[in-house]
Motif scaffolding. Structure first.
Motif, PDB file in Angstrom:
ATOM      1  N   ALA A 254      -1.593  -7.720   7.439  1.00 61.53           N
ATOM      2  CA  ALA A 254      -1.561  -6.620   8.399  1.00 61.53           C
ATOM      3  C   ALA A 254      -2.530  -6.936   9.529  1.00 61.53           C
ATOM      4  CB  ALA A 254      -1.976  -5.326   7.699  1.00 61.53           C
ATOM      5  N   THR A 255      -2.087  -6.677  10.760  1.00 61.03           N
ATOM      6  CA  THR A 255      -2.967  -6.950  11.892  1.00 61.03           C
ATOM      7  C   THR A 255      -2.877  -5.831  12.913  1.00 61.03           C
ATOM      8  OG1 THR A 255      -3.311  -8.424  13.772  1.00 61.03           O
ATOM      9  CG2 THR A 255      -1.120  -8.433  12.812  1.00 61.03           C
ATOM     10  N   ARG A 256      -3.992  -5.628  13.647  1.00 60.56           N
ATOM     11  CA  ARG A 256      -3.963  -4.613  14.717  1.00 60.56           C
ATOM     12  C   ARG A 256      -3.455  -5.216  16.012  1.00 60.56           C
ATOM     13  NH1 ARG A 256      -8.024  -2.499  11.353  1.00 60.56           N
ATOM     14  NH2 ARG A 256      -7.427  -0.375  10.810  1.00 60.56           N
ATOM     15  N   ASP A 269       2.083   5.003   4.273  1.00 57.31           N
ATOM     16  CA  ASP A 269       1.296   5.439   3.127  1.00 57.31           C
ATOM     17  C   ASP A 269       0.265   4.364   2.789  1.00 57.31           C
ATOM     18  OD1 ASP A 269       0.488   7.148   1.208  1.00 57.31           O
ATOM     19  OD2 ASP A 269       2.425   7.287   0.209  1.00 57.31           O
ATOM     20  N   VAL A 270      -0.847   4.807   2.250  1.00 54.37           N
ATOM     21  CA  VAL A 270      -1.863   3.874   1.792  1.00 54.37           C
ATOM     22  C   VAL A 270      -2.107   4.172   0.308  1.00 54.37           C
ATOM     23  CG1 VAL A 270      -4.191   2.983   2.159  1.00 54.37           C
ATOM     24  CG2 VAL A 270      -2.937   3.996   4.064  1.00 54.37           C
ATOM     25  N   LEU A 271      -1.879   3.170  -0.549  1.00 51.38           N
ATOM     26  CA  LEU A 271      -1.998   3.401  -1.995  1.00 51.38           C
ATOM     27  C   LEU A 271      -3.181   2.629  -2.545  1.00 51.38           C
ATOM     28  CD1 LEU A 271       1.758   2.682  -2.735  1.00 51.38           C
ATOM     29  CD2 LEU A 271       0.744   4.948  -2.447  1.00 51.38           C
ATOM     30  N   TYR A 272      -4.137   3.344  -3.135  1.00 49.44           N
ATOM     31  CA  TYR A 272      -5.299   2.689  -3.732  1.00 49.44           C
ATOM     32  C   TYR A 272      -5.018   2.414  -5.200  1.00 49.44           C
ATOM     33  CZ  TYR A 272      -7.787   3.564   0.532  1.00 49.44           C
ATOM     34  OH  TYR A 272      -8.169   3.548   1.838  1.00 49.44           O
ATOM     35  N   LEU A 273      -5.113   1.178  -5.586  1.00 47.19           N
ATOM     36  CA  LEU A 273      -4.774   0.807  -6.968  1.00 47.19           C
ATOM     37  C   LEU A 273      -5.951   0.141  -7.646  1.00 47.19           C
ATOM     38  CD1 LEU A 273      -1.291  -0.688  -6.142  1.00 47.19           C
ATOM     39  CD2 LEU A 273      -1.709   1.518  -7.210  1.00 47.19           C
ATOM     40  N   GLY A 274      -7.149   0.484  -7.229  1.00 44.95           N
ATOM     41  CA  GLY A 274      -8.312  -0.130  -7.853  1.00 44.95           C
ATOM     42  C   GLY A 274      -8.634  -1.461  -7.218  1.00 44.95           C
ATOM     43  N   SER A 275      -8.203  -2.533  -7.869  1.00 49.89           N
ATOM     44  CA  SER A 275      -8.598  -3.860  -7.407  1.00 49.89           C
ATOM     45  C   SER A 275      -7.974  -4.209  -6.059  1.00 49.89           C
ATOM     46  CB  SER A 275      -8.220  -4.903  -8.445  1.00 49.89           C
ATOM     47  OG  SER A 275      -6.828  -4.867  -8.667  1.00 49.89           O
ATOM     48  N   ILE A 276      -6.818  -3.645  -5.764  1.00 50.19           N
ATOM     49  CA  ILE A 276      -6.205  -3.887  -4.450  1.00 50.19           C
ATOM     50  C   ILE A 276      -5.792  -2.544  -3.873  1.00 50.19           C
ATOM     51  CG2 ILE A 276      -5.297  -6.193  -4.952  1.00 50.19           C
ATOM     52  CD1 ILE A 276      -2.538  -4.691  -5.326  1.00 50.19           C
ATOM     53  N   HIS A 277      -5.439  -2.545  -2.609  1.00 49.48           N
ATOM     54  CA  HIS A 277      -4.675  -1.389  -2.164  1.00 49.48           C
ATOM     55  C   HIS A 277      -3.469  -1.845  -1.373  1.00 49.48           C
ATOM     56  CE1 HIS A 277      -7.827  -1.612   1.005  1.00 49.48           C
ATOM     57  NE2 HIS A 277      -6.839  -1.330   1.824  1.00 49.48           N
ATOM     58  N   LYS A 278      -2.506  -0.938  -1.238  1.00 53.72           N
ATOM     59  CA  LYS A 278      -1.228  -1.314  -0.659  1.00 53.72           C
ATOM     60  C   LYS A 278      -0.933  -0.443   0.540  1.00 53.72           C
ATOM     61  CE  LYS A 278       1.247  -3.000  -4.694  1.00 53.72           C
ATOM     62  NZ  LYS A 278       2.302  -2.659  -5.644  1.00 53.72           N
ATOM     63  N   LEU A 279      -0.325  -1.072   1.548  1.00 48.41           N
ATOM     64  CA  LEU A 279       0.174  -0.321   2.692  1.00 48.41           C
ATOM     65  C   LEU A 279       1.687  -0.264   2.588  1.00 48.41           C
ATOM     66  CD1 LEU A 279      -1.746  -1.892   5.709  1.00 48.41           C
ATOM     67  CD2 LEU A 279      -2.328   0.161   4.410  1.00 48.41           C
ATOM     68  N   VAL A 280       2.244   0.914   2.761  1.00 49.57           N
ATOM     69  CA  VAL A 280       3.687   1.012   2.897  1.00 49.57           C
ATOM     70  C   VAL A 280       3.951   1.177   4.384  1.00 49.57           C
ATOM     71  CG1 VAL A 280       5.757   2.277   2.234  1.00 49.57           C
ATOM     72  CG2 VAL A 280       3.839   2.079   0.639  1.00 49.57           C
ATOM     73  N   VAL A 281       4.716   0.255   4.951  1.00 59.45           N
ATOM     74  CA  VAL A 281       4.895   0.215   6.403  1.00 59.45           C
ATOM     75  C   VAL A 281       6.356   0.455   6.757  1.00 59.45           C
ATOM     76  CG1 VAL A 281       4.686  -1.219   8.467  1.00 59.45           C
ATOM     77  CG2 VAL A 281       3.002  -1.424   6.613  1.00 59.45           C
ATOM     78  N   GLN A 282       6.592   1.422   7.658  1.00 61.89           N
ATOM     79  CA  GLN A 282       7.931   1.655   8.196  1.00 61.89           C
ATOM     80  C   GLN A 282       8.079   0.739   9.409  1.00 61.89           C
ATOM     81  OE1 GLN A 282      10.635   3.997   7.359  1.00 61.89           O
ATOM     82  NE2 GLN A 282      11.538   2.504   8.775  1.00 61.89           N
ATOM     83  N   LEU A 283       9.015  -0.232   9.304  1.00 65.58           N
ATOM     84  CA  LEU A 283       9.170  -1.184  10.397  1.00 65.58           C
ATOM     85  C   LEU A 283       9.853  -0.530  11.586  1.00 65.58           C
ATOM     86  CD1 LEU A 283      10.237  -4.498   8.662  1.00 65.58           C
ATOM     87  CD2 LEU A 283       7.956  -3.748   9.352  1.00 65.58           C
ATOM     88  N   ASP A 284       9.473  -0.970  12.802  1.00 67.55           N
ATOM     89  CA  ASP A 284      10.149  -0.484  14.008  1.00 67.55           C
ATOM     90  C   ASP A 284      11.524  -1.132  14.087  1.00 67.55           C
ATOM     91  OD1 ASP A 284       7.877   0.905  14.675  1.00 67.55           O
ATOM     92  OD2 ASP A 284       7.026  -0.794  15.792  1.00 67.55           O
ATOM     93  N   GLY A 285      12.515  -0.306  14.425  1.00 67.78           N
ATOM     94  CA  GLY A 285      13.849  -0.850  14.668  1.00 67.78           C
ATOM     95  C   GLY A 285      14.565  -1.328  13.426  1.00 67.78           C
ATOM     96  N   GLU A 286      13.984  -1.132  12.249  1.00 68.37           N
ATOM     97  CA  GLU A 286      14.680  -1.526  11.014  1.00 68.37           C
ATOM     98  C   GLU A 286      14.533  -0.393  10.017  1.00 68.37           C
ATOM     99  OE1 GLU A 286      14.475  -5.777   9.528  1.00 68.37           O
ATOM    100  OE2 GLU A 286      13.073  -5.881  11.178  1.00 68.37           O
ATOM    101  N   TRP A 302      -7.140   1.318   6.807  1.00 66.98           N
ATOM    102  CA  TRP A 302      -5.966   1.746   7.564  1.00 66.98           C
ATOM    103  C   TRP A 302      -5.731   3.237   7.370  1.00 66.98           C
ATOM    104  CZ3 TRP A 302      -3.552  -1.500  10.898  1.00 66.98           C
ATOM    105  CH2 TRP A 302      -3.851  -2.874  10.775  1.00 66.98           C
ATOM    106  N   GLU A 303      -5.268   3.856   8.484  1.00 68.98           N
ATOM    107  CA  GLU A 303      -4.958   5.290   8.426  1.00 68.98           C
ATOM    108  C   GLU A 303      -3.448   5.468   8.442  1.00 68.98           C
ATOM    109  OE1 GLU A 303      -7.328   7.637   8.511  1.00 68.98           O
ATOM    110  OE2 GLU A 303      -9.049   6.308   8.888  1.00 68.98           O
ATOM    111  N   ILE A 304      -2.977   6.533   7.803  1.00 68.30           N
ATOM    112  CA  ILE A 304      -1.544   6.848   7.867  1.00 68.30           C
ATOM    113  C   ILE A 304      -1.184   7.171   9.308  1.00 68.30           C
ATOM    114  CG2 ILE A 304       0.199   8.559   7.151  1.00 68.30           C
ATOM    115  CD1 ILE A 304      -1.226   8.646   4.441  1.00 68.30           C
ATOM    116  N   GLY A 305      -0.070   6.636   9.790  1.00 65.63           N
ATOM    117  CA  GLY A 305       0.385   6.900  11.147  1.00 65.63           C
ATOM    118  C   GLY A 305      -0.062   5.838  12.137  1.00 65.63           C
ATOM    119  N   GLU A 306      -0.954   4.984  11.717  1.00 66.39           N
ATOM    120  CA  GLU A 306      -1.473   3.932  12.601  1.00 66.39           C
ATOM    121  C   GLU A 306      -0.392   2.877  12.862  1.00 66.39           C
ATOM    122  OE1 GLU A 306      -5.559   1.258  12.584  1.00 66.39           O
ATOM    123  OE2 GLU A 306      -5.210   2.754  11.016  1.00 66.39           O
ATOM    124  N   LYS A 307      -0.360   2.370  14.105  1.00 70.91           N
ATOM    125  CA  LYS A 307       0.582   1.285  14.414  1.00 70.91           C
ATOM    126  C   LYS A 307      -0.025  -0.038  13.967  1.00 70.91           C
ATOM    127  CE  LYS A 307       3.342   0.693  17.870  1.00 70.91           C
ATOM    128  NZ  LYS A 307       4.665   0.917  17.239  1.00 70.91           N
TER     129      LYS A 307
END
Lengths: 322, 283
Positions: A254-256, A269-286, A302-307
């Protein structure tokens, strides 16, 4: 060791197992993995002798087994719901196969002792199945099978009826047991994590067809088909120039800096799973989301809603066909 | 008392009203005397029980037990394969099989029993057929023999054996048979070591039903056995209705109920292994 030669199975005119060629090696832990109804249990039951293949042969150590009934095959099955004999004690359940083989009394006694010691059932030998917990019953089922010293042990979702914690414990016990016995295990499960953890090789099945055969590492790193790519572990599928490829969440970055990125999108969405965390990203145009696994090295969360921009190295693309 | 205990009250009332009280009356009558007109005399007496030890009655008592046990054993031997066949058939055949077992109940029991008279008597269907075929030169005496009574009993009570065994086989977990086969058992040994023990409850229920029903049946003996092959139930019937010796009829009843209890208890004990004892929490 075991060879399945062009084995095919039809039920009521419908092909539930497509022609299959498979060689299982001596001492191997091989898992048939797939969703329910994919034909994996049918294959196991054909090897055990409870189903007759419509076409093809099953060969054990060079001898054709196909026409033999289950009681004349030198292999044993651990049933999904254990199928312990309710009117027999643990000891008698384990002795059953040995008595059928007409082994001498002293040998039966010794084999029972070995089997219960290996499965930690020694204090429970006089109990009846209904007096045991699920995990203990499962152990009896395994002890009953291994006491026969079969060339091959077949296991049909043996841990399927147990709760998660117990399953985890028994998984490592099973693996240990297989190592110390050195016999071939053919294992059926729908749990990909279990398959990855236990197996030397995995056969991924879907709709009666083999999707891929390989070691857990091969299957994770280089899935051969779309099904294999998405069934085992989490994966992100991209299509570009008529080509389909998969990139694992931990290979995505992930990059800004959205201009230099291969794809752009919005954090859903940002999911905290302890050792890692996950970003769920809605792609543009897909119309799809991708998942990115992150360690905690990012300078700011990362914040929800961030590009954001999504990047990956082209060496991490795994082609899975058109 | 727990809640479930209260739920049993109607059953207990029913049982005491229609079973315990009548039984107590019978026991009471068995210790009384009668006058020459057959009226009860309400004085304590063991006379009724003394008559029983007449060799005539002891012989009939023994015959009744032998006949009832024989009926039960033959019913079992015929029913098990039949029940097994029905239980292991497809759903359509199962429906048909069960219907064919129960359809005879739609026809009056007396008519069915008299049908056997037509078949078995000297000028009956069987004898005529065999003579026409030249298999026999003279009619065989089949009716009014103990064999005819046994045949009639087996015919009458076989559904009582088939149905419980059918239920037991049908309810059995068939994966156990796969497991047995996987462990090297031939079909015959699977049957002996798994199916038979697993269906014991059906055998026990069926055997008790058939045995008790046979001991109480007097119509079949009357119609097919004639005067020579009386059973205890015929004597009891005669004592109450014909001879008007109620105390003796009652004494015979009491003796036979006790005999049945003892035999059933012995049978249950023989059929109970350590497994059932443990399962019912008696250890």
């Amino acid at each position: 060791m075991i060879e399945l030669v062009d084995v095919q199975k039809n039920f009521a005119g419908q092909m539930v197992v497509h022609p299959l060629n498979l060689t299982i090696k001596e001492g191997e832990f091989l898992t048939l993995l797939g969703p329910s109804g994919c034909g994996k249990t049918t294959i196991l039951r054909m090897i055990a002798g409870f189903e007759q293949p419509t076409e093809g042969q099953i060969v054990l150590d060079g001898a054709d087994l196909t026409a033999l009934p289950p009681n004349r095959r030198d292999l044993n099955l651990v049933f999904q719901h254990y199928a312990l004999f309710p009117h027999m004690t643990v000891e008698d359940n384990i002795a059953f196969g040995l008595k059928m083989k007409k082994l001498p009394q002293a040998e039966i006694k010794q084999r029972i002792e070995e089997a219960v010691a290996m499965t930690q059932l020694t204090p429970l030998v006089k109990r009846y199945p209904h007096q045991l917990s699920g995990g203990q019953q499962q152990r009896v089922a395994i002890a009953r099978a291994i006491a026969n010293k079969p060339k091959v042990l077949l296991l049909d979702e043996p841990l399927g009826a147990l709760d998660l914690q117990l399953r985890k414990n028994l998984q490592s016990e099973l693996k240990q047991l297989q190592r110390s016995l050195g016999i071939t295990f053919v294992y059926v499960t729908h749990d990909q994590e279990e398959a990855m953890m236990l197996s030397d090789r995995i056969v991924i099945m879907n709709n009666g067809q083999v999707e891929q055969i390989g070691t857990p590492r091969e299957i994770y790193a280089t899935p051969a088909t779309l099904f294999a790519a998405t069934f085992v572990g989490e994966n992100n599928i991209f299509s570009q120039d008529g080509r389909l490829f998969a990139v694992r969440p931990e290979k995505l970055k992930a990059t800004r800096d959205t201009d230099a990125a291969k794809r752009t999108g919005v954090v859903q969405d940002v999911l905290y799973l302890g050792s890692i965390h996950k970003l769920v990203v809605q792609l543009d145009g897909e119309p799809m989301t991708v998942t990115i696994a992150l360690d905690f090295t990012d300078e700011r969360p990362w914040e929800i809603g961030e590009k954001l921009g999504v990047n990956w190295g082209s060496q991490d693309e795994v082609n899975i066909g058109a | 008392m727990k809640k479930s205990g209260f739920a049993l009250i109607p059953v207990m009332l029913w049982l005491s009203l229609f079973l315990v009280v009548p039984m107590l009356i019978v026991v009471g009558i068995s210790f009384m005397q009668r006058d020459t007109d057959g009226n009860l005399i309400y004085t304590f007496s063991l006379d009724a029980y003394k008559i029983f030890f007449d060799s005539l009655y002891l012989g009939i008592y023994w015959d009744t037990i032998v006949l009832s046990v024989a009926t039960t054993v033959i019913c079992l031997l015929l029913s098990y394969p039949l029940a097994y066949y029905i239980a292991r058939s497809g759903p359509r055949r199962q429906t048909w099989g069960l219907a064919l077992i129960t359809i005879p109940f739609w026809i009056n029991f007396l008519i069915r029993t008299y049908a056997w008279v037509l078949l078995l008597r000297t000028q009956g269907v069987v004898n005529s057929l065999f003579m026409n075929l030249g298999w026999i030169s003279e009619p065989m005496q089949m009716l009014y023999t103990k064999g005819a009574v046994l045949l009639g009993m087996v015919y009458t009570f076989i559904p009582f054996m088939v149905l419980p065994i059918y239920v037991a086989i049908e309810q059995m977990d068939r994966r156990l048979l796969e497991a047995a086969s996987d462990l090297g058992a031939s079909p015959w040994r699977s049957f002996w070591h798994i199916t038979l023990p697993q269906t014991k409850s059906g055998i026990t229920t069926g055997a008790v039903l058939v045995y008790v029903s046979t001991t109480g049946m007097f119509v079949v003996t009357d119609i097919l056995g004639g005067a020579k092959s009386s059973m205890i139930s015929n004597i009891i019937q005669t004592q109450f209705l014909g001879a008007r010796n109620w105390p003796f009829g009652a004494a015979l009843s009491v003796i036979f109920v006790i005999t049945s209890f003892i035999l059933i208890a012995l049978f249950n004990k023989a059929m109970t292994s350590r497994y059932e004892t443990v399962k019912e929490g008696r250890v």
